[in-house]
Design an enzyme around this catalytic site. Structure first.
Site, mmCIF file in Angstrom:
data_model
loop_
_atom_site.group_PDB
_atom_site.id
_atom_site.type_symbol
_atom_site.label_atom_id
_atom_site.label_comp_id
_atom_site.label_asym_id
_atom_site.label_seq_id
_atom_site.Cartn_x
_atom_site.Cartn_y
_atom_site.Cartn_z
ATOM 1 N N ASP A 82 0.858 -1.232 -0.002
ATOM 2 C CA ASP A 82 0.252 -0.129 -0.015
ATOM 3 C C ASP A 82 0.970 1.386 -0.058
ATOM 4 O OD1 ASP A 82 -2.380 1.525 0.129
ATOM 5 O OD2 ASP A 82 -2.371 1.288 2.346
ATOM 6 N N HIS A 174 -7.906 9.947 4.683
ATOM 7 C CA HIS A 174 -7.315 8.876 5.698
ATOM 8 C C HIS A 174 -7.280 9.243 7.006
ATOM 9 C CE1 HIS A 174 -4.772 8.486 1.686
ATOM 10 N NE2 HIS A 174 -4.867 7.089 2.168
ATOM 11 N N HIS A 202 -9.829 4.883 -0.405
ATOM 12 C CA HIS A 202 -8.779 4.672 0.712
ATOM 13 C C HIS A 202 -9.611 5.760 1.747
ATOM 14 C CE1 HIS A 202 -4.642 3.785 -1.101
ATOM 15 N NE2 HIS A 202 -5.399 3.436 -2.262
HETATM 16 ZN ZN LIG Z 1 -4.415 5.285 1.464
#
Ligand SMILES: [Zn+2]
Length: 275
Positions: A82, A174, A202
């Site tokens: 990631d 995030h 995300h």
């Molecule tokens: Zn991310």
């Protein structure tokens, strides 16, 4: 052995309208719980090693642990890097045995992001692995602000890079510890009208479970990254385990108590996504 690529698990999700969990791993205890949770739910799982995880544990060790877990279960398991920021990082991951890499060129100018991502896609495909890219910028709670994904740019990005999955910025952020304002469903519709690449969110922890379910079933979003929510569950389980017995000092005994709560938390996440 059920090691899979990102493409292997996202294409069926795209066609049959569900999502796969990209679960953020920090160590053996959580990744093992995630693999067991996927096995119990009978669904695929994407085990993800992000920058924080890689700072703590060397990449070859992470690759070996992910691949070992894939051998232990019957469901597809993706070994995913990631937020790789350089070609070297992505190459190292592929050399170690990761089956998927995310290259994050989202802070770079569009053309540079396209060129660098396209080169990594080519490299990943040569290794029979997948590549996820990001277009627009997904910001961070108490940090950098987001820049929303432009649908036209997303279509160009998808076409010119050949990515297997595309992370987009549609109100997701995030590291949110609470549910945010909700994702921009019109924005998602505008993006998927121009490209049929599987879409990735995300910052999935900040999306309500109701919206996760809705988007999994009704849009081309095929992967939700879930980190903060599960790290909070782990932190709470670990704190309870440590505090439950002041005499106890063996860390394996302490960590054992985190297993069942983590399996339960991950099962809930995966169940909501698989529809
Ligand atoms: Zn991310």
């Amino acid at each position: 052995m059920t090691l899979a690529t990102l493409k292997d698990v996202l294409q069926p999700a795209l066609k049959q309208r569900y999502s796969v969990g990209g679960l953020v791993c920090l160590g053996w205890e959580d990744m093992r719980a995630y693999a067991m949770a996927a096995e119990a739910e009978g669904c695929a799982v994407i085990l993800q090693a992000g920058p924080g995880c890689r700072e703590h544990t060397p990449l070859p060790v992470l690759a070996s642990m992910f691949r070992h877990l894939a051998e232990c279960v019957e469901v597809p398991v993706v070994a995913h890097l990631d937020h790789g920021y350089t070609v070297e990082e992505c190459r190292d991951a592929l050399d170690c045995g990761f089956t998927s890499v995310m290259f994050d060129g989202s802070r770079k100018p569009l053309q540079q992001n396209i060129e660098e991502t396209a080169a990594i896609v080519e490299m990943a495909h040569k290794s029979k692995a997948s590549c996820e890219g990001e277009i627009g910028f997904v910001g961070y709670a108490d940090g950098e602000n987001s820049a929303g994904t432009d649908p036209e740019e997303a279509a160009v990005f998808a076409r010119e890079t050949g990515v297997d999955a595309m992370a987009i910025s549609v109100g997701n952020v995030h590291l949110q510890q609470d549910t945010g304002d909700g994702l921009d469903e019109a924005g998602i519709a505008a993006i998927q009208a121009l490209t049929d690449v599987p879409l990735v969110i995300h910052g999935g922890s900040g999306v309500s479970t109701a919206q996760r379910k809705y988007l999994s079933k009704n849009t081309n979003i095929c992967k939700f990254n879930i980190g903060t929510e599960l790290r909070m569950a782990f932190g709470n389980a670990l704190r309870a385990a440590v505090n439950s017995d002041p005499e106890r000092f063996d860390r394996v005994a302490v960590l054992k108590d985190t297993h069942d709560p983590m399996v339960a938390a991950a099962r809930k996440v995966l169940r909501d996504l698989k529809g």
